[in-house]
Scaffold this motif. Structure first.
Motif, mmCIF file in Angstrom:
data_model
loop_
_atom_site.group_PDB
_atom_site.id
_atom_site.type_symbol
_atom_site.label_atom_id
_atom_site.label_comp_id
_atom_site.label_asym_id
_atom_site.label_seq_id
_atom_site.Cartn_x
_atom_site.Cartn_y
_atom_site.Cartn_z
ATOM 1 N N ILE A 21 0.826 -1.201 0.000
ATOM 2 C CA ILE A 21 0.000 0.000 0.000
ATOM 3 C C ILE A 21 0.866 1.258 0.000
ATOM 4 O O ILE A 21 0.585 2.234 -0.696
ATOM 5 C CB ILE A 21 -0.946 0.017 1.214
ATOM 6 C CG1 ILE A 21 -1.850 -1.221 1.213
ATOM 7 C CG2 ILE A 21 -1.790 1.297 1.220
ATOM 8 C CD1 ILE A 21 -2.785 -1.302 0.029
ATOM 9 N N ALA A 31 -2.316 1.690 -5.626
ATOM 10 C CA ALA A 31 -2.895 1.125 -4.409
ATOM 11 C C ALA A 31 -4.282 1.695 -4.118
ATOM 12 O O ALA A 31 -5.227 0.953 -3.836
ATOM 13 C CB ALA A 31 -1.962 1.380 -3.231
ATOM 14 N N PHE A 47 -6.726 -5.380 5.650
ATOM 15 C CA PHE A 47 -5.317 -5.024 5.681
ATOM 16 C C PHE A 47 -4.643 -5.816 6.800
ATOM 17 O O PHE A 47 -5.104 -5.807 7.945
ATOM 18 C CB PHE A 47 -5.138 -3.528 5.927
ATOM 19 C CG PHE A 47 -5.665 -2.663 4.828
ATOM 20 C CD1 PHE A 47 -5.022 -2.606 3.599
ATOM 21 C CD2 PHE A 47 -6.815 -1.910 5.005
ATOM 22 C CE1 PHE A 47 -5.502 -1.805 2.576
ATOM 23 C CE2 PHE A 47 -7.312 -1.104 3.997
ATOM 24 C CZ PHE A 47 -6.649 -1.054 2.775
ATOM 25 N N LEU A 63 -3.681 5.604 6.907
ATOM 26 C CA LEU A 63 -4.170 5.433 5.539
ATOM 27 C C LEU A 63 -5.051 6.605 5.120
ATOM 28 O O LEU A 63 -5.037 7.014 3.957
ATOM 29 C CB LEU A 63 -4.942 4.125 5.404
ATOM 30 C CG LEU A 63 -4.127 2.833 5.380
ATOM 31 C CD1 LEU A 63 -4.997 1.674 4.903
ATOM 32 C CD2 LEU A 63 -2.898 2.953 4.493
#
Length: 275
Positions: A21, A31, A47, A63
């Motif tokens: 990622i 990603a 994840f 993120l």
């Protein structure tokens, strides 16, 4: 004949984070688009990270800063796998002496695992910024007195902006050498972690894709768990060093953006298609 009944067969995806990622603090091209496609088509995904230091809330925030927005339920860490494993081993009550950060402490609190230095069932070592000689001595004594030795993951190094630093797999060394007892590692490539991750999503291994950048954790962990494996070349592994391993991934991609979740076939479906 391939299965087409989506009520009984739904492709699901487990994604490693660092090297897949992002690298350091930078999002890897492709990603965000891949995660967006998963969300738009309602594919289940998760994840997965061996790093036990961070909580799901912290990972979500990281993120989010990079432009990928999901809830805390989309993360599974080696700290979570360790807590689930200990609770399963001793469902009537479990205690542990812990050397680790907030991620492992929070998971033990959720699972009602008592953190103590008084005759604990386990000594648990995880990623931490508070690793000192006094704690090493205490862990050594407790293991010699009967506590079982657990570590969240076997990673020798972890990435930082300045370069690699010692991770959990390296921190176990002085305790293991003095006691003569090796820890049981719960993180990748242990199939136990893969099992708990799939259990969280409620999916079967035959329908699940493991996507990672490391042959020695992601790919072998997915392979030994019965999942279809996808190697992306945005992290540790290259096409050249990949060939040195006795096992190989089902798929190789330059990055996540090359993967089409609609058309990619699981190992089971590829076999059935060839029949």
């Amino acid at each position: 004949m391939m299965r087409t009944d989506n009520r009984t067969y739904q492709k699901t995806f487990i994604l490693d984070m660092d090297g897949v990622i992002y690298t350091k603090s930078k999002l890897i091209p492709g990603a965000a688009d891949f995660v967006c496609r998963l969300k738009q088509k309602n594919f289940k995904f998760l994840f997965l990270t061996n790093n036990s230091y961070y909580t799901a809330k912290q990972l979500k925030g990281r993120l989010s800063e990079m432009g990928i927005n999901v809830t805390e339920d989309y993360f599974y860490t080696s700290a979570m796998a360790t807590a689930s494993f200990l609770k399963t081993q001793k469902p009537m009550g479990c205690s542990a002496y812990v050397i680790g950060g907030q991620g492992i402490i929070e998971e033990f609190e959720k699972h009602n695992i008592t953190v103590t230095s008084e005759n604990p069932d386990y000594v648990v070592l995880a990623e931490t910024e508070a690793y000192d000689y006094k704690k090493i001595i205490e862990a050594t004594h407790l293991i010699r007195e009967g506590a079982k030795f657990i570590a969240t993951n076997p990673d020798l190094t972890g990435p930082t902006l300045r370069g690699p630093v010692p991770a959990c797999g390296a921190l176990v060394a002085p305790i293991e050498k003095v006691t003569g007892i090796a820890p049981y590692f719960l993180g990748k490539p242990n199939p136990t972690m893969m099992y708990w991750a799939r259990k969280k999503m409620g999916v079967h291994s035959a329908n699940c894709f493991m996507i990672g950048d490391r042959m020695d954790t992601d790919i072998i962990g997915g392979l030994e768990s019965g999942m279809t494996t996808c190697l992306v070349l945005t992290g540790v592994t290259t096409r050249k060093n990949m060939t040195r391993f006795p096992y190989q991934p089902d798929y190789i991609f330059s990055n996540l953006g090359e993967i089409d979740p609609d058309t990619i076939l699981s190992r089971r479906d590829r076999v059935e298609k060839d029949l």
